[in-house]
Design an enzyme around this catalytic site. Structure first.
Site, PDB file in Angstrom:
ATOM      1  N   CYS A   1      -1.872  10.407  -1.056  1.00  0.00           N
ATOM      2  CA  CYS A   1      -0.919  11.507  -0.781  1.00  0.00           C
ATOM      3  C   CYS A   1      -1.836  12.712  -0.309  1.00  0.00           C
ATOM      4  CB  CYS A   1      -0.549  12.110  -2.066  1.00  0.00           C
ATOM      5  SG  CYS A   1       0.721  10.725  -2.901  1.00  0.00           S
TER       6      CYS A   1
ATOM      7  N   LYS B   1       7.577  18.831  -0.768  1.00  0.00           N
ATOM      8  CA  LYS B   1       6.706  17.722  -1.026  1.00  0.00           C
ATOM      9  C   LYS B   1       5.537  18.130  -0.438  1.00  0.00           C
ATOM     10  CE  LYS B   1       4.726  14.434  -2.663  1.00  0.00           C
ATOM     11  NZ  LYS B   1       4.295  14.284  -4.018  1.00  0.00           N
TER      12      LYS B   1
HETATM   13  N1  LIG Z   1       1.316   6.695  -5.437  1.00  0.00           N
HETATM   14  C1  LIG Z   1       1.736   8.184  -5.809  1.00  0.00           C
HETATM   15  O1  LIG Z   1       0.967   8.456  -6.478  1.00  0.00           O
HETATM   16  C2  LIG Z   1       2.674   8.664  -5.158  1.00  0.00           C
HETATM   17  C3  LIG Z   1       3.035   9.914  -5.690  1.00  0.00           C
HETATM   18  C4  LIG Z   1       3.989  10.697  -4.790  1.00  0.00           C
HETATM   19  C5  LIG Z   1       4.614  10.187  -3.713  1.00  0.00           C
HETATM   20  N2  LIG Z   1       4.280   9.079  -3.393  1.00  0.00           N
HETATM   21  C6  LIG Z   1       4.925   8.455  -2.081  1.00  0.00           C
HETATM   22  O2  LIG Z   1       5.827   7.455  -2.418  1.00  0.00           O
HETATM   23  C7  LIG Z   1       5.958   6.503  -1.549  1.00  0.00           C
HETATM   24  C8  LIG Z   1       5.475   5.133  -2.122  1.00  0.00           C
HETATM   25  O3  LIG Z   1       4.021   5.298  -2.379  1.00  0.00           O
HETATM   26  P1  LIG Z   1       3.572   4.085  -3.560  1.00  0.00           P
HETATM   27  O4  LIG Z   1       2.391   4.768  -3.845  1.00  0.00           O
HETATM   28  O5  LIG Z   1       4.607   3.604  -4.314  1.00  0.00           O
HETATM   29  O6  LIG Z   1       3.116   3.268  -2.283  1.00  0.00           O
HETATM   30  P2  LIG Z   1       2.986   1.346  -2.649  1.00  0.00           P
HETATM   31  O7  LIG Z   1       2.248   1.049  -1.375  1.00  0.00           O
HETATM   32  O8  LIG Z   1       2.139   1.235  -3.924  1.00  0.00           O
HETATM   33  O9  LIG Z   1       4.250   0.794  -2.923  1.00  0.00           O
HETATM   34  C9  LIG Z   1       5.030   0.623  -1.829  1.00  0.00           C
HETATM   35  C10 LIG Z   1       5.701  -0.773  -1.686  1.00  0.00           C
HETATM   36  O10 LIG Z   1       6.768  -0.826  -0.968  1.00  0.00           O
HETATM   37  C11 LIG Z   1       6.817  -1.997  -0.530  1.00  0.00           C
HETATM   38  N3  LIG Z   1       7.487  -2.342   0.999  1.00  0.00           N
HETATM   39  C12 LIG Z   1       7.033  -1.891   2.080  1.00  0.00           C
HETATM   40  N4  LIG Z   1       7.883  -2.204   3.125  1.00  0.00           N
HETATM   41  C13 LIG Z   1       8.956  -2.652   2.271  1.00  0.00           C
HETATM   42  C14 LIG Z   1      10.451  -2.815   2.976  1.00  0.00           C
HETATM   43  N5  LIG Z   1      10.692  -2.819   4.118  1.00  0.00           N
HETATM   44  N6  LIG Z   1      11.275  -3.394   1.606  1.00  0.00           N
HETATM   45  C15 LIG Z   1      11.154  -3.407   0.467  1.00  0.00           C
HETATM   46  N7  LIG Z   1       9.626  -3.159   0.143  1.00  0.00           N
HETATM   47  C16 LIG Z   1       8.614  -2.639   1.216  1.00  0.00           C
HETATM   48  C17 LIG Z   1       5.311  -2.707  -0.381  1.00  0.00           C
HETATM   49  O11 LIG Z   1       5.096  -4.265  -0.294  1.00  0.00           O
HETATM   50  C18 LIG Z   1       4.672  -1.776  -1.397  1.00  0.00           C
HETATM   51  O12 LIG Z   1       4.872  -2.701  -2.583  1.00  0.00           O
HETATM   52  C19 LIG Z   1       5.092   6.674  -0.362  1.00  0.00           C
HETATM   53  O13 LIG Z   1       5.615   7.566   0.543  1.00  0.00           O
HETATM   54  C20 LIG Z   1       4.101   8.007  -1.055  1.00  0.00           C
HETATM   55  O14 LIG Z   1       3.331   8.923  -0.100  1.00  0.00           O
HETATM   56  C21 LIG Z   1       3.383   8.308  -3.847  1.00  0.00           C
END
Ligand SMILES: NC(=O)c1ccc[n+]([C@@H]2O[C@H](COP(=O)([O-])OP(=O)(O)OC[C@H]3O[C@@H](n4cnc5c(N)ncnc54)[C@H](O)[C@@H]3O)[C@@H](O)[C@H]2O)c1
Length: 436
Positions: free
Chosen positions: A283, A229
């Site tokens: 990312c 990743k």
């Molecule tokens: N957004 C993208 O395009 C993308 C693509 C690939 C990978 N990722 C990875 O996926 C992961 C999540 O990214 P995202 O974009 O969904 O983030 P985001 O910030 O949109 O969502 C994360 C959610 O997790 C919640 N959260 C935080 N701590 C928590 C806990 N202890 N218990 C429950 N909920 C909790 C937050 O309130 C938030 O709503 C990250 O590691 C990111 O790097 C994101």
């Protein structure tokens, strides 16, 4: 070892057997919410958990709390059929998918506190036979750490890092690769990497993704999946850095970067990307650091790429400053604030950074055009000179037009509206780079 109970569900007219009839998704953001709603659409009972109460409230009303094509419809249907529930604390389930944020700390190492908090919270409700999947982009070794955090909370459970053959809990790392704007489609169609802590963990996680993924499921171990990743995003970063460096070279030589790149790309084995004002988002601007901070001596190219891309907003700012100095009362139209085209996501956006710096340091009137957000972000609302207005009005009034994001709405404009303005086109959208 307990086995997850099988349950028959009707899906698209076929009776299918689900190893996981109840799945909990921890973190209902850009990744977790589409995953939760898609699983629910396949007949699984899904419990979405998020610490953000307003997100939980919106989802409970059948609404996504951010904008993504087709997601509202999916969430609405999942909630109205009672297949998806959202809440702030975890409860028992057959499997848990963790999709919480992984930003970086001041030293650029990964901030694993969200994963740790999520792991400790689900540990309280884990039972033998459960599967835990980490989807958050993570430094190599994080799934192992997650095992350790869960074991600290629940010494009664056997985790797969210490009990290879007879674990109570199966654990895997399965990264997400979906592209904002196409998430609902790509979630199902993309290939996935399934990295178990053991072969059996990989089997278990594969069975979960078979519920909704049509792409191929590629088996490996957890640390390899974690590395893959980060590699993917570091690869993108290095390629963008090359394009950005070429645009800097072209500026120094007073040549058109887009013309040069499109000609070079006529070579059958050359494919240079489009330069831009920098690299943003959640990312690509962050993930390479997870490797660079871990192995600084082995990642010189990746570090240099990060530096090249991080320097780009300042290069754009220098161009804008130079033009601002030529006007007594400069009016600057800034087209776009988001980190990429046609999304409402401002995270790490170089466009937003550029406008914030201009707001802070210049006396120019700034006309911001951003069709994907309802109002200016808080960092810009305190400046009277900064207004959010419509494209036509901005083009009509501006002395200087700075194109920062390639939104579809910006692609077609009436050239007569810009021919008297200075255009700084950071993305080559209009193929005019006319510093008058
Ligand atoms: N957004 C993208 O395009 C993308 C693509 C690939 C990978 N990722 C990875 O996926 C992961 C999540 O990214 P995202 O974009 O969904 O983030 P985001 O910030 O949109 O969502 C994360 C959610 O997790 C919640 N959260 C935080 N701590 C928590 C806990 N202890 N218990 C429950 N909920 C909790 C937050 O309130 C938030 O709503 C990250 O590691 C990111 O790097 C994101």
């Amino acid at each position: 070892m307990a086995t997850a109970k099988l349950r028959n569900v009707l899906y698209k007219g076929f009776v299918v057997e689900l190893e996981y009839s109840k799945i909990s998704v921890i973190g209902l953001g850009y990744i977790g919410l589409p995953t939760a709603a898609t699983l629910a659409s396949r007949g699984v009972d899904v419990v979405g958990v998020d610490v953000n109460e307003s997100a939980v409230n919106a989802i409970s009303k059948g609404k996504a709390h951010f904008s993504e094509p087709d997601l509202d419809m999916l969430v609405q249907s999942a909630v109205s059929t009672k297949k998806l529930r959202a809440q702030t604390t975890p409860e028992e389930a057959d499997a848990f998918i963790i999709a919480v944020p992984t930003p970086f700390l001041d030293d650029h190492s990964g901030d694993l506190s969200y994963i740790q908090a999520a792991g400790r919270a689900i540990a309280k409700v884990l039972k033998p036979g459960n599967l835990v999947i980490l989807e958050s982009t993570s430094p190599v070794g994080t799934t192992q750490k997650l095992c350790e955090w869960i074991a600290q909370e629940r010494p009664d459970l056997r985790l797969p890092d210490t009990h290879l053959d007879t674990p109570d809990i199966h654990m895997a790392y399965c990264p997400e690769r979906i592209l904002p704007g196409r998430m609902v489609f790509e979630l199902v169609e993309n290939d996935r990497i399934i990295g178990g802590m053991t072969e059996r963990c990989t089997d278990k996680a594969t069975a979960l993704y078979e519920i909704f993924v049509r792409g191929e499921l590629h088996r490996t171990n957890a640390p390899t999946a974690e590395l893959v990743k980060i590699m993917e995003n570091a690869y993108r970063d290095v390629n963008i850095a090359f394009a950005n460096e070429i645009s800097t070279v072209c500026d120094a030589l007073n040549l058109n970067a887009w013309e040069a790149i499109s000609l070079a790309n006529r070579h059958p084995r050359v494919n240079i990307l489009n330069p831009g004002p920098g690299v943003g988002g959640h990312c690509i601007a962050i993930d390479p650091w997870f490797l660079i901070s871990h192995l600084p001596e082995k990642t010189r190219l990746m570090r240099m790429a990060r530096k090249v891309n991080d320097a780009k907003p300042n290069e754009v700012l220098d161009k804008v400053r130079h033009q601002i100095d030529r006007f007594r009362k400069p009016i600057v139209a800034c087209l776009g604030l988001t980190y990429k085209p046609d999304v409402d996501d401002l995270r790490e956006s170089p466009a937003l950074h550029i406008v914030e710096v201009l707001a802070k340091e210049s006396n120019a009137e700034l006309l911001v055009v951003e069709p994907n957000i309802a109002q200016l972000p808080a960092t810009l609302t305190n400046y009277e000179r900064v207004k959010k207005i419509k494209l036509d009005e901005a083009l009509e009034r501006a002395d200087i037009i700075v194109v920062l994001v390639g939104h579809k709405k910006f692609a077609k404009i009436d050239n007569r509206k810009i021919h008297e303005s200075v255009v700084i086109d950071t993305i080559g959208l209009w193929q005019v780079n006319t510093y008058k």
